[in-house]
Design a protein around this motif. Sequence first.
Motif, short mmCIF file in Angstrom:
data_model
loop_
_atom_site.label_atom_id
_atom_site.label_comp_id
_atom_site.label_asym_id
_atom_site.label_seq_id
_atom_site.Cartn_x
_atom_site.Cartn_y
_atom_site.Cartn_z
N ASP A 157 0.83 -1.20 0.00
CA ASP A 157 0.00 0.00 0.00
C ASP A 157 0.87 1.26 0.00
O ASP A 157 0.45 2.32 0.45
CB ASP A 157 -0.91 -0.04 1.24
N ASN A 158 2.14 1.09 -0.43
CA ASN A 158 2.99 2.26 -0.61
C ASN A 158 3.51 2.91 0.67
O ASN A 158 3.98 4.04 0.64
CB ASN A 158 2.24 3.33 -1.41
N PHE A 159 3.38 2.23 1.79
CA PHE A 159 4.01 2.75 3.01
C PHE A 159 5.52 2.49 2.93
O PHE A 159 5.95 1.48 2.36
CB PHE A 159 3.46 2.04 4.25
N ILE A 160 6.29 3.40 3.50
CA ILE A 160 7.74 3.26 3.48
C ILE A 160 8.23 3.03 4.90
O ILE A 160 7.83 3.74 5.83
CB ILE A 160 8.38 4.54 2.89
N GLU A 161 9.07 2.02 5.05
CA GLU A 161 9.59 1.71 6.38
C GLU A 161 10.86 2.53 6.60
O GLU A 161 11.82 2.41 5.84
CB GLU A 161 9.89 0.22 6.51
N VAL A 162 10.84 3.38 7.59
CA VAL A 162 12.00 4.23 7.86
C VAL A 162 12.43 4.01 9.31
O VAL A 162 11.59 4.02 10.21
CB VAL A 162 11.67 5.72 7.67
N PRO A 196 8.66 6.90 18.35
CA PRO A 196 9.29 7.77 17.34
C PRO A 196 8.42 8.96 16.97
O PRO A 196 8.58 9.53 15.88
CB PRO A 196 9.43 6.84 16.12
N GLN A 197 7.52 9.35 17.86
CA GLN A 197 6.48 10.33 17.54
C GLN A 197 6.98 11.54 16.73
O GLN A 197 6.50 11.82 15.65
CB GLN A 197 5.79 10.80 18.82
N VAL A 198 7.95 12.27 17.27
CA VAL A 198 8.33 13.50 16.57
C VAL A 198 9.02 13.20 15.24
O VAL A 198 8.86 13.94 14.28
CB VAL A 198 9.22 14.44 17.44
N PHE A 199 9.74 12.10 15.19
CA PHE A 199 10.42 11.77 13.93
C PHE A 199 9.43 11.44 12.83
O PHE A 199 9.61 11.80 11.67
CB PHE A 199 11.42 10.63 14.14
N ASP A 209 4.91 10.93 3.25
CA ASP A 209 3.50 10.66 2.98
C ASP A 209 2.90 9.46 3.72
O ASP A 209 1.84 9.56 4.31
CB ASP A 209 3.27 10.53 1.47
N LYS A 210 3.55 8.31 3.61
CA LYS A 210 3.04 7.12 4.32
C LYS A 210 4.25 6.42 4.93
O LYS A 210 5.10 5.91 4.19
CB LYS A 210 2.35 6.17 3.36
N TYR A 211 4.30 6.40 6.25
CA TYR A 211 5.45 5.81 6.94
C TYR A 211 5.00 4.70 7.86
O TYR A 211 3.92 4.76 8.44
CB TYR A 211 6.14 6.90 7.76
N PHE A 212 5.83 3.68 8.00
CA PHE A 212 5.63 2.75 9.12
C PHE A 212 6.99 2.24 9.59
O PHE A 212 8.00 2.37 8.89
CB PHE A 212 4.72 1.58 8.73
N LEU A 234 4.15 -1.14 16.26
CA LEU A 234 4.00 -0.90 14.84
C LEU A 234 3.58 0.56 14.76
O LEU A 234 2.50 0.93 15.21
CB LEU A 234 2.91 -1.79 14.24
N ASP A 235 4.48 1.39 14.25
CA ASP A 235 4.29 2.83 14.31
C ASP A 235 3.97 3.33 12.90
O ASP A 235 4.66 2.95 11.94
CB ASP A 235 5.58 3.47 14.84
N CYS A 236 2.94 4.16 12.74
CA CYS A 236 2.50 4.57 11.40
C CYS A 236 2.14 6.04 11.38
O CYS A 236 1.69 6.59 12.38
CB CYS A 236 1.26 3.78 10.99
N GLU A 237 2.31 6.65 10.23
CA GLU A 237 1.91 8.05 10.05
C GLU A 237 1.54 8.27 8.59
O GLU A 237 2.14 7.65 7.69
CB GLU A 237 3.05 8.97 10.48
N MET A 238 0.56 9.14 8.34
CA MET A 238 0.12 9.42 6.98
C MET A 238 -0.13 10.93 6.81
O MET A 238 -0.55 11.59 7.76
CB MET A 238 -1.20 8.68 6.68
N SER A 239 0.08 11.40 5.59
CA SER A 239 -0.16 12.82 5.30
C SER A 239 -1.45 12.98 4.50
O SER A 239 -1.88 12.05 3.82
CB SER A 239 0.98 13.39 4.48
N PHE A 240 -1.97 14.18 4.53
CA PHE A 240 -3.19 14.54 3.79
C PHE A 240 -4.33 13.57 4.12
O PHE A 240 -4.99 13.04 3.22
CB PHE A 240 -2.93 14.57 2.28
#
Length: 582
Positions: A157-162, A196-199, A209-212, A234-240
């Motif tokens: 689904d296009n999430f990027i693991e960083v 990793p909240q602030v990161f 855009d899409k991180y996990f 399992l930490d995730c964040e999305m934009s827009f």
Amino acid sequence: MFRTHTCGELRITDTNKTIKISGWVQKTRNLGSMTFVDLRDRYGITQVVFNIDTDAQLCEAARALGREFVVQIEGTVNERHSKNPKMATGDIEIIATAFTVLSKSETPPFTIEDDTDGGEEIRMKYRYLDLRRTPVRKGIILRSKMAQEIRHYLSEDNFIEVETPILIKSTPEGARDFIVPSRLNAGYFYALPQSPQVFKQLLMISGFDKYFQIVKCFRDEDFRADRQPEFTQLDCEMSFVERDDVLNKFEGLTKHLFSKFVNFDYKGDFPRLTYAEAMALYGSDKPDIRFGMQFVEITDIAKNQGFKIFDEAEYIAGICAPASAKYSRKQLDALTDFVRKPQVGAKGLIYVKCNEDGTYKSSVDKFFPQEKLALWAEKFAAKPGDLLLVLSGNKTKTQKMLSELRLEMGNRLGLRNKNIYAPLWVVDFPLFEKDEETGALHAMHHPFTSPLKSDMHLLESDPESVNANAYDLIINGVEIGGGSVRIYDTQMQQQMFKHLGFTQEEADAQFGFLMEAFKYGAPPHAGIAFGFDRWAAMFNGTDSIRNVIAFPKNNSGKDIMIDAPSLVDAVQLKDLRLKVDE
Ligand code: ASP
């Protein structure tokens, strides 16, 4: 070559093959002219037979094999006379022609079998042996599979693991930080991330855009069965995105994992309750909704009726337990004892039995005649045979107590079935909670959580009444995940810090970089993090997250196998310019 096959692999179709297997001796049995050795590896157990009539010397030597010896066996696959349907390899055995001891073993400190005689302490000291046991290994393998499935699902689904750093500075998730002294910058300390909240928010500003990330987090808290000082999210964040984009996305992932790992097909949408609804109906922000017994408030009809305890109470409410159990005097006494336990803390319990003949028997008959009790029963929609259990007092405290009682009843009535999964989203948490003693406001989620749009105008004038655009995923009464829509505006973030008691300088010193980043084009963003250990433990059918962590800490935060934490030597302390206050 150490092996041609694993110990879990050979089947009847392999009969007559010449093979080699390697593994650990599970046990040996001497029966007359035969010696049987069960050889174990990660994949299973295979029975090996030595026959004194075919090779007396070899058989004699095999009798010396002790438990947990590491052995290589050569032999031929043979169909068994007495098959063992409980074992995957139970149709065959290996007729040994040779063996080599690769490594001897001392008698292990506990028996390495599914049911072991080893207590928790000894198993943790020898965790590497404990991990040889099937139920423990199963948990670790399940965890690995879940991690892989999550990576696959989100990457598709296009999430990027960083990866984000471990040596950082304090992240405010509400716990104490673990800190690490810096040798190169003497007198200065890193903090380990509570998350990793602030990161992940900065990554949104970077346009990812899409991180996990499946990531270790560290919180210096008191220990409980489902807590560890280091744990995995399992930490995730999305934009827009708005709240529902996040909820829908991760509802999809949750359903996928349900069907993949516990064979549970969840139909429809997960229910959503506001925090206020969850508290009113279940007295908890993580309700177990595998069963009903929702709270019914009866303050209006039970107060001011001459019963002092109720008349002095702010809140009177109860649950209606179904007729399925016959409630004896003894059971009612046991329930009263339960609510009086210090962990629950009620003074007493009021009950009303709804008799089959339409009459009522209650512990407050003196104050409430039949027609009044009938009104209660009506409010509870009680049926003949049901039992009403009522508590009263301060609203918040009573809700908590009643919540404990509800869960206890759920347990007693067998309504908390481990094979059923009842997820829900709890949304619209209060933005702040107030410290009862100091009156200070704390962020209920964390300081980066946005207020609900509809409440934003109250942020300055009445912060305590503001609800947050925050959400939790609850499954079977366990908080599996939580997140929020974020603030992405410097000014609002500053306002948040101000309410939380930071001076401008303190806020700048701790989070200046984030507020600075907001100035360079921050997209609207939102995210969520899941307690990966808890999730794996739940799918593994175990209560403690320790069962799905390869090398967990014990109840006092110690790893007794490697003996950590431990003292460090004087030179190390000197390098760090630290002194330990004895
Ligand atoms: N960082 C939060 C936590 O650890 C989760 C989130 O808001 O995404 O609970």
